[in-house]
Each structure stands twice: as C-alpha cells, then as structure tokens.
Design an enzyme around this catalytic site. Structure first.
Site, PDB file in Angstrom:
ATOM      1  N   ASP A 152       0.829  -1.213   0.000  1.00 50.18           N
ATOM      2  CA  ASP A 152       0.000   0.000   0.000  1.00 50.18           C
ATOM      3  C   ASP A 152       0.861   1.261   0.000  1.00 50.18           C
ATOM      4  OD1 ASP A 152      -2.322   1.442   0.002  1.00 50.18           O
ATOM      5  OD2 ASP A 152      -2.683   1.257   2.147  1.00 50.18           O
TER       6      ASP A 152
ATOM      7  N   HIS B  27       2.567   3.472  -9.077  1.00 48.66           N
ATOM      8  CA  HIS B  27       2.462   2.030  -9.334  1.00 48.66           C
ATOM      9  C   HIS B  27       3.702   1.529 -10.077  1.00 48.66           C
ATOM     10  CE1 HIS B  27      -1.448   2.110  -7.659  1.00 48.66           C
ATOM     11  NE2 HIS B  27      -2.056   2.702  -8.678  1.00 48.66           N
TER      12      HIS B  27
ATOM     13  N   LEU C 292      11.653 -20.259  -4.626  1.00 48.07           N
ATOM     14  CA  LEU C 292      10.623 -19.375  -4.060  1.00 48.07           C
ATOM     15  C   LEU C 292       9.348 -19.514  -4.880  1.00 48.07           C
ATOM     16  CD1 LEU C 292       9.687 -16.861  -2.308  1.00 48.07           C
ATOM     17  CD2 LEU C 292      10.576 -15.438  -4.155  1.00 48.07           C
TER      18      LEU C 292
HETATM   19  C1  FPP Z   1      -2.032   0.166  -3.301  1.00 42.88           C
HETATM   20  O1  FPP Z   1      -1.553   1.495  -3.280  1.00 42.88           O
HETATM   21  C2  FPP Z   1      -1.462  -0.524  -4.419  1.00 42.88           C
HETATM   22  C3  FPP Z   1      -2.153  -1.095  -5.437  1.00 42.88           C
HETATM   23  C4  FPP Z   1      -3.628  -1.072  -5.497  1.00 42.88           C
HETATM   24  C5  FPP Z   1      -1.479  -1.719  -6.564  1.00 42.88           C
HETATM   25  C6  FPP Z   1      -0.298  -2.577  -6.228  1.00 42.88           C
HETATM   26  C7  FPP Z   1       0.469  -2.699  -7.456  1.00 42.88           C
HETATM   27  C8  FPP Z   1       1.802  -2.592  -7.552  1.00 42.88           C
HETATM   28  C9  FPP Z   1       2.730  -2.523  -6.405  1.00 42.88           C
HETATM   29  C10 FPP Z   1       2.354  -2.515  -8.932  1.00 42.88           C
HETATM   30  C11 FPP Z   1       3.227  -3.605  -9.351  1.00 42.88           C
HETATM   31  C12 FPP Z   1       2.770  -4.963  -9.030  1.00 42.88           C
HETATM   32  C13 FPP Z   1       3.234  -6.046  -9.677  1.00 42.88           C
HETATM   33  C14 FPP Z   1       2.837  -7.376  -9.201  1.00 42.88           C
HETATM   34  C15 FPP Z   1       4.123  -5.950 -10.831  1.00 42.88           C
HETATM   35  P1  FPP Z   1      -2.585   2.669  -3.435  1.00 42.88           P
HETATM   36  O2  FPP Z   1      -2.649   3.028  -4.862  1.00 42.88           O
HETATM   37  O3  FPP Z   1      -3.889   2.311  -2.801  1.00 42.88           O
HETATM   38  O4  FPP Z   1      -1.850   3.784  -2.613  1.00 42.88           O
HETATM   39  P2  FPP Z   1      -2.522   4.912  -1.739  1.00 42.88           P
HETATM   40  O5  FPP Z   1      -3.167   4.227  -0.556  1.00 42.88           O
HETATM   41  O6  FPP Z   1      -1.363   5.745  -1.337  1.00 42.88           O
HETATM   42  O7  FPP Z   1      -3.500   5.634  -2.613  1.00 42.88           O
END
Ligand code: FPP
Length: 230
Positions: A8, A25, A119
């Site tokens: 997150d 992201h 893994l």
């Molecule tokens: C939450 O942060 C994150 C996500 C919903 C997406 C997770 C995706 C990645 C880490 C990208 C890469 C993943 C892979 C597997 C290649 P948020 O957007 O909710 O952050 P915020 O709470 O600060 O708004």
C-alpha cells in the site's frame, strides 16, 4: 515460511512528488522486484503479493488499465530472471475478468517457471478472500474435500501455499482489506510506515527480524522446552 504483503502507498508516494498515481504504481513494480530478491536471499519459500483486489475494479478506468498493463509488462520482463533464480510464478484470484492479453502472458509465466522450486511467488490479481472462501464453501459439500485444497483450487494456486506466517502491510494503515483471511488465521502482523515504492531490502529484513522475535502460540501455551506448538 510464507510471507504475504499488502503493498500500500503507491498513490501517496506519487502525490507527494507531484506525479500521477500511475507513476507510483510503476515505482511500486520496482519495489516488487526488490521484494522478490529479498525473499530469495532470506530463503523464504512462499511470497504472496496483493497486486489488485477485486474491489480495485472500482478505481478510475485509466488507473485500472495502467495497473493491468504494468502486471503484463512485469511478467514479460521478469519471467526469464525468475527462471534463473528458481522463482515459480503463480497468480491467485479470479481469472474470468482478466484481459486475454494478460491471461496469455500470465499462463506463459506460470508454465515457464513451473519447475522452479526456490521461491513460490504468488501474485494476487482480482483477488478477494471472501469470494474465495464463499466459492470454496459453495463447491465444498459436493466432494467433501479439504477446505484448503478447495481454496487453492478456487485461487488457481498451482502449489498448496499453506498458512501465512508473516503478513506485512506498508503505507501506515492497519487493516487486512480482504486479503488471505483464511490463510492468515495465525499470521503475525507487521505494519510498516514506509510507502510501498520505498520499501526496500532493509524494510524486508526489519520485518523478518521483528517476526523472529515473536513467540507464536497458536492459542496454546508455550511449552517448557520453548518452541512453537505447531
Ligand atoms: C495500493 O496502493 C497498491 C495497489 C492497489 C497496486 C499494487 C500494485 C503494484 C505494487 C504494482 C506492481 C505490481 C506487480 C505485481 C508488478 P494505493 O494506490 O492504494 O496507494 P494509496 O493508498 O497511497 O492511494
């Protein structure tokens, strides 16, 4: 050992820098690469990453599209490296709502890494723990099989992953957000203030050190000899 991570804070990381959320992201994908390397280095057997929850479909269309493209790019770029490092890739979650393009790349990554055993990297995409549990329950009575097997089947988990030992959430918030609810029954929880794109080897090591200092009792009492009851 099974480590699960709720990644997150991508959006906040980007906003702090005046960048679009999608840039957060993209940097988050770099942190995924680092986390996989850390997991290999620390001899973790299973790493489950929460990449996209079923509730994330409610995000703006452009963000969803960017995330799906990022998953596809990550798989295309990382699969060969995973083969070399002995990382088996597997997605968990629903597949019926993913694009044909993502599904094709995903299945290819799963096939190419099928023999890898160092893994087990499980990427949760269109995942909802409640949905998985309800689906398993719906199928359950018909064949009377074990819950865990049914959950693995629902989640397309090629290998049974077992229970989560350590559940990490970055980004400062402290909730489970419908992630691995069944498998985390006795997971140790670790919350990091770091936003996901800045989570690094040091952060991973700190979470493991914290976990290693915990006493796991699984509801029982600690034996005189010490050690975990399970
Ligand atoms: C939450 O942060 C994150 C996500 C919903 C997406 C997770 C995706 C990645 C880490 C990208 C890469 C993943 C892979 C597997 C290649 P948020 O957007 O909710 O952050 P915020 O709470 O600060 O708004």
């Amino acid at each position: 050992m099974h480590v699960a991570i709720i990644m997150d804070g991508n959006g906040r990381w980007a906003m702090q820098r005046g960048l679009p959320r999608t840039a957060g992201h993209a940097h988050g994908a770099k942190a995924v690469r680092r986390a996989v390397e850390s997991a290999v280095r620390h001899g973790i057997q299973t790493l489950t990453l929460y990449a996209f929850s079923s509730d994330n479909w409610a995000r703006p269309r452009a963000e969803v599209t960017a995330l799906m493209r990022l998953f596809r790019r990550y798989l295309m770029a990382e699969t060969q490296l995973c083969v070399e490092r002995g990382v088996r890739i597997n997605a968990i979650g629903r597949r019926d709502r993913l694009s044909a393009a993502l599904l094709r790349v995903l299945e290819r990554s799963e096939q190419l890494t099928e023999h890898c055993s160092k893994l087990h990297l499980r990427i949760a995409i269109d995942y909802s723990a409640q949905h998985s549990i309800l689906e398993a329950a719906r199928r359950g009575p018909a064949d009377q099989r074990h819950w865990r097997t049914l959950l693995d089947e629902v989640n397309h988990s090629a290998l049974p992953a077992g229970d989560v030992d350590l559940l990490i959430r970055t980004g400062g918030e402290q909730r489970l957000s419908d992630f691995l609810l069944w498998e985390s029954a006795y997971a140790e929880l670790y919350f990091s203030e770091s936003l996901w794109p800045e989570f690094d080897e040091k952060g991973f090591a700190a979470a493991l050190a914290d976990y290693n200092g915990r006493q796991r009792r699984y509801g029982a009492l600690v034996t005189e000899q010490g050690g975990n009851p399970r």
